[in-house]
Design an enzyme around this catalytic site. Structure first.
Site, PDB file in Angstrom:
ATOM      1  N   SER A  84       0.723  -1.182  -0.017  1.00  0.00           N
ATOM      2  CA  SER A  84      -0.097  -0.062  -0.012  1.00  0.00           C
ATOM      3  C   SER A  84       0.934   0.861   0.151  1.00  0.00           C
ATOM      4  O   SER A  84       2.189   1.390   0.448  1.00  0.00           O
ATOM      5  CB  SER A  84      -1.090  -0.306   1.162  1.00  0.00           C
ATOM      6  OG  SER A  84      -1.259   0.998   2.156  1.00  0.00           O
ATOM      7  N   TYR A 116      -2.524  -0.432   9.989  1.00  0.00           N
ATOM      8  CA  TYR A 116      -2.391  -0.918   9.039  1.00  0.00           C
ATOM      9  C   TYR A 116      -0.807  -0.802   7.776  1.00  0.00           C
ATOM     10  O   TYR A 116      -0.524  -1.372   7.689  1.00  0.00           O
ATOM     11  CB  TYR A 116      -3.732  -0.085   8.400  1.00  0.00           C
ATOM     12  CG  TYR A 116      -4.023  -0.315   6.708  1.00  0.00           C
ATOM     13  CD1 TYR A 116      -4.210  -2.037   6.041  1.00  0.00           C
ATOM     14  CD2 TYR A 116      -3.651  -0.301   5.683  1.00  0.00           C
ATOM     15  CE1 TYR A 116      -4.492  -1.911   4.994  1.00  0.00           C
ATOM     16  CE2 TYR A 116      -3.514   0.095   4.349  1.00  0.00           C
ATOM     17  CZ  TYR A 116      -4.102  -1.126   3.849  1.00  0.00           C
ATOM     18  OH  TYR A 116      -4.067  -1.553   2.515  1.00  0.00           O
TER      19      TYR A 116
HETATM   20  P1  NAD Z   1     -11.203  -5.598   0.391  1.00  0.00           P
HETATM   21  O1  NAD Z   1     -12.000  -5.918   1.275  1.00  0.00           O
HETATM   22  O2  NAD Z   1     -12.613  -5.752  -0.333  1.00  0.00           O
HETATM   23  O3  NAD Z   1     -10.864  -7.214  -0.415  1.00  0.00           O
HETATM   24  C1  NAD Z   1      -9.986  -8.134   0.791  1.00  0.00           C
HETATM   25  C2  NAD Z   1     -10.999  -9.243   0.808  1.00  0.00           C
HETATM   26  O4  NAD Z   1     -10.150 -10.146   1.770  1.00  0.00           O
HETATM   27  C3  NAD Z   1     -12.048  -9.271   1.304  1.00  0.00           C
HETATM   28  O5  NAD Z   1     -12.647 -10.928   0.788  1.00  0.00           O
HETATM   29  C4  NAD Z   1     -12.140 -10.164   2.502  1.00  0.00           C
HETATM   30  O6  NAD Z   1     -13.118 -11.041   2.668  1.00  0.00           O
HETATM   31  C5  NAD Z   1     -11.210 -10.914   2.331  1.00  0.00           C
HETATM   32  N1  NAD Z   1     -10.310 -11.351   4.095  1.00  0.00           N
HETATM   33  C6  NAD Z   1      -9.879 -10.182   5.018  1.00  0.00           C
HETATM   34  N2  NAD Z   1      -9.737 -11.396   5.367  1.00  0.00           N
HETATM   35  C7  NAD Z   1      -9.690 -12.365   5.661  1.00  0.00           C
HETATM   36  C8  NAD Z   1      -9.103 -14.315   5.638  1.00  0.00           C
HETATM   37  N3  NAD Z   1      -7.987 -13.767   6.772  1.00  0.00           N
HETATM   38  N4  NAD Z   1      -9.230 -14.958   5.196  1.00  0.00           N
HETATM   39  C9  NAD Z   1      -8.966 -15.429   3.446  1.00  0.00           C
HETATM   40  N5  NAD Z   1      -9.552 -13.981   3.579  1.00  0.00           N
HETATM   41  C10 NAD Z   1      -9.882 -12.565   3.759  1.00  0.00           C
HETATM   42  O7  NAD Z   1     -10.364  -4.753   0.276  1.00  0.00           O
HETATM   43  P2  NAD Z   1     -10.473  -4.213  -1.585  1.00  0.00           P
HETATM   44  O8  NAD Z   1      -9.896  -3.007  -1.470  1.00  0.00           O
HETATM   45  O9  NAD Z   1     -10.298  -5.508  -2.753  1.00  0.00           O
HETATM   46  O10 NAD Z   1      -7.893  -4.499  -1.093  1.00  0.00           O
HETATM   47  C11 NAD Z   1      -7.607  -5.615  -2.058  1.00  0.00           C
HETATM   48  C12 NAD Z   1      -6.139  -5.357  -1.001  1.00  0.00           C
HETATM   49  O11 NAD Z   1      -5.411  -4.136  -1.487  1.00  0.00           O
HETATM   50  C13 NAD Z   1      -5.817  -5.526   0.617  1.00  0.00           C
HETATM   51  O12 NAD Z   1      -4.729  -6.520   0.512  1.00  0.00           O
HETATM   52  C14 NAD Z   1      -5.433  -4.152   0.887  1.00  0.00           C
HETATM   53  O13 NAD Z   1      -4.874  -3.534   2.180  1.00  0.00           O
HETATM   54  C15 NAD Z   1      -4.768  -4.174  -0.388  1.00  0.00           C
HETATM   55  N6  NAD Z   1      -4.653  -2.018  -1.098  1.00  0.00           N
HETATM   56  C16 NAD Z   1      -5.934  -2.108  -1.028  1.00  0.00           C
HETATM   57  C17 NAD Z   1      -6.030  -0.981  -1.533  1.00  0.00           C
HETATM   58  C18 NAD Z   1      -7.367   0.051  -1.839  1.00  0.00           C
HETATM   59  O14 NAD Z   1      -7.815   1.398  -1.947  1.00  0.00           O
HETATM   60  N7  NAD Z   1      -8.116  -0.251  -2.069  1.00  0.00           N
HETATM   61  C19 NAD Z   1      -4.934   0.454  -1.135  1.00  0.00           C
HETATM   62  C20 NAD Z   1      -3.557  -0.254  -1.209  1.00  0.00           C
HETATM   63  C21 NAD Z   1      -3.834  -1.415  -0.997  1.00  0.00           C
END
Ligand code: NAD
Length: 324
Positions: A131, A156
């Site tokens: 991130s 985070y």
């Molecule tokens: P999201 O919450 O929609 O997706 C994360 C998924 O992980 C969810 O479907 C959730 O059910 C699953 N999950 C959570 N804990 C779990 C566990 N213990 N075991 C199995 N599955 C689990 O979030 P997103 O926005 O799609 O983010 C995806 C990744 O990208 C994450 O690692 C997030 O930190 C990273 N990220 C996202 C952004 C953004 O702007 N959306 C920015 C930087 C980094």
């Protein structure tokens, strides 16, 4: 240099989420076999995740495993994969301040488990969702991958730094190629409901005020989800170095008040703003240098902020009754 062929098999953790389900659309369309491991975490309404995967379930090359990345017994039963794309995490800066232990548990221990799984199964390619928050409040923008990332300002962000460090250990000791992708504020269809653009559009449609923290002078390098998917797929094929981190961003930051103006124009609705104090853990700006990803991955973002907002609001319109 051998390229990974598209008929190979990817394990996508978090593949029911916002970014993961968009990635799975693209992988299935280009001939990958895909297994998703997701526990439908209740951080936001899991019905939204069921909707995200509804069109994947019938695909013959798709397998869903409902389970937790912290469940090592479950991991021991999984088969072999060519690539792991590890997206599962507790996301969100502000909630991590309320619940730091669970963030540590899922994001750090969970990542450790996935790396152990890769080691045991001798899976050579590991793509990790990091991130922009790892850069903390460094004023030296644009941020480059060569900058030190030792001063995160939220639980985070610290878990994402830890994930990158663990990746380096496994890359060094076991030769697992680790590619850490630092996503910058991702938006687009299926965006998480807790994230600003989605939350603002939802409130504006329902004539509710939108919460603006600080004086509106923050800016974000908003990145369309289709561009993030492009970068992830390129990282799945990346072969040049055993360990690398890349910024995945748009490269054109947008000020918060401009973002709101774009939404007003797109929706034809005037926003009612609820001005609130700055939030701890929030950073004033995110601005990426994307030249490394451009040079080494061939990454090239294609969707402008304005086009992305249009696509987001089209998606929002197609949901007649969305679960909340
Ligand atoms: P999201 O919450 O929609 O997706 C994360 C998924 O992980 C969810 O479907 C959730 O059910 C699953 N999950 C959570 N804990 C779990 C566990 N213990 N075991 C199995 N599955 C689990 O979030 P997103 O926005 O799609 O983010 C995806 C990744 O990208 C994450 O690692 C997030 O930190 C990273 N990220 C996202 C952004 C953004 O702007 N959306 C920015 C930087 C980094």
């Amino acid at each position: 240099m051998s390229e990974i062929k598209n008929h190979q098999h990817a394990l996508v953790t978090g593949g029911a989420g916002f970014i993961g389900s968009n990635l799975v659309d693209s992988l299935l369309a280009s001939g990958w076999e895909v297994t998703v491991l997701d526990n439908f975490d209740p951080f936001y309404n899991p019905l939204l995740k069921r909707e995200n995967i509804s069109r994947h379930l019938d695909h013959p090359a798709y397998t869903l495993i409902e389970g937790d990345i912290r469940d090592t017994e479950l991991l021991d039963q999984l088969g072999d994969f060519d690539v792991i794309v590890h997206l599962a995490a507790k996301a969100g800066v502000r909630p991590s301040i309320q619940n730091p232990t669970e963030y540590q548990d899922v994001n750090v221990k969970g990542t450790q488990n996935m790396l152990e799984f890769a080691r045991k199964k001798q899976i050579q390619q590991f793509v990790f969702a990091s991130s922009s928050s790892v850069y903390g409040i460094s004023p030296n923008v644009p941020w480059r991958e060569s900058d030190a990332v030792l001063q995160p300002i939220s639980p985070y962000a610290s878990t994402k730094v830890s994930g990158e460090l663990l990746g380096h250990v496994y890359s060094h000791l076991y030769g697992i190629r680790f590619i850490g992708l630092r996503f910058f504020t991702v938006f687009g269809p299926r965006q998480r409901p807790d994230l600003a653009i989605h939350k603002f559009v939802e409130n504006m449609i329902h004539q509710k005020s939108i919460p603006v923290y600080g004086d509106g002078s923050t800016r974000r390098d908003y990145t369309f989800v289709g561009d993030i998917v492009q970068g992830i797929v390129k990282a799945m094929h990346y072969q040049d170095s055993p360990y690398q981190v890349f910024n995945l961003a748009n490269g054109s930051p947008v000020y918060l008040l401009d973002m709101i103006r774009h939404l007003e124009e797109e929706l034809g609705i005037k926003a009612l703003i609820d001005w609130l104090p700055e939030q701890p853990g929030d950073v004033p700006q995110t601005v990426a240098d994307i030249s490394l990803a451009s040079q080494h991955l061939g990454y090239s973002p294609e969707t402008s902020f304005r086009e992305g907002v249009k696509k987001f609001s089209e998606w929002k319109n197609t949901l007649s009754r969305q679960p909340r």
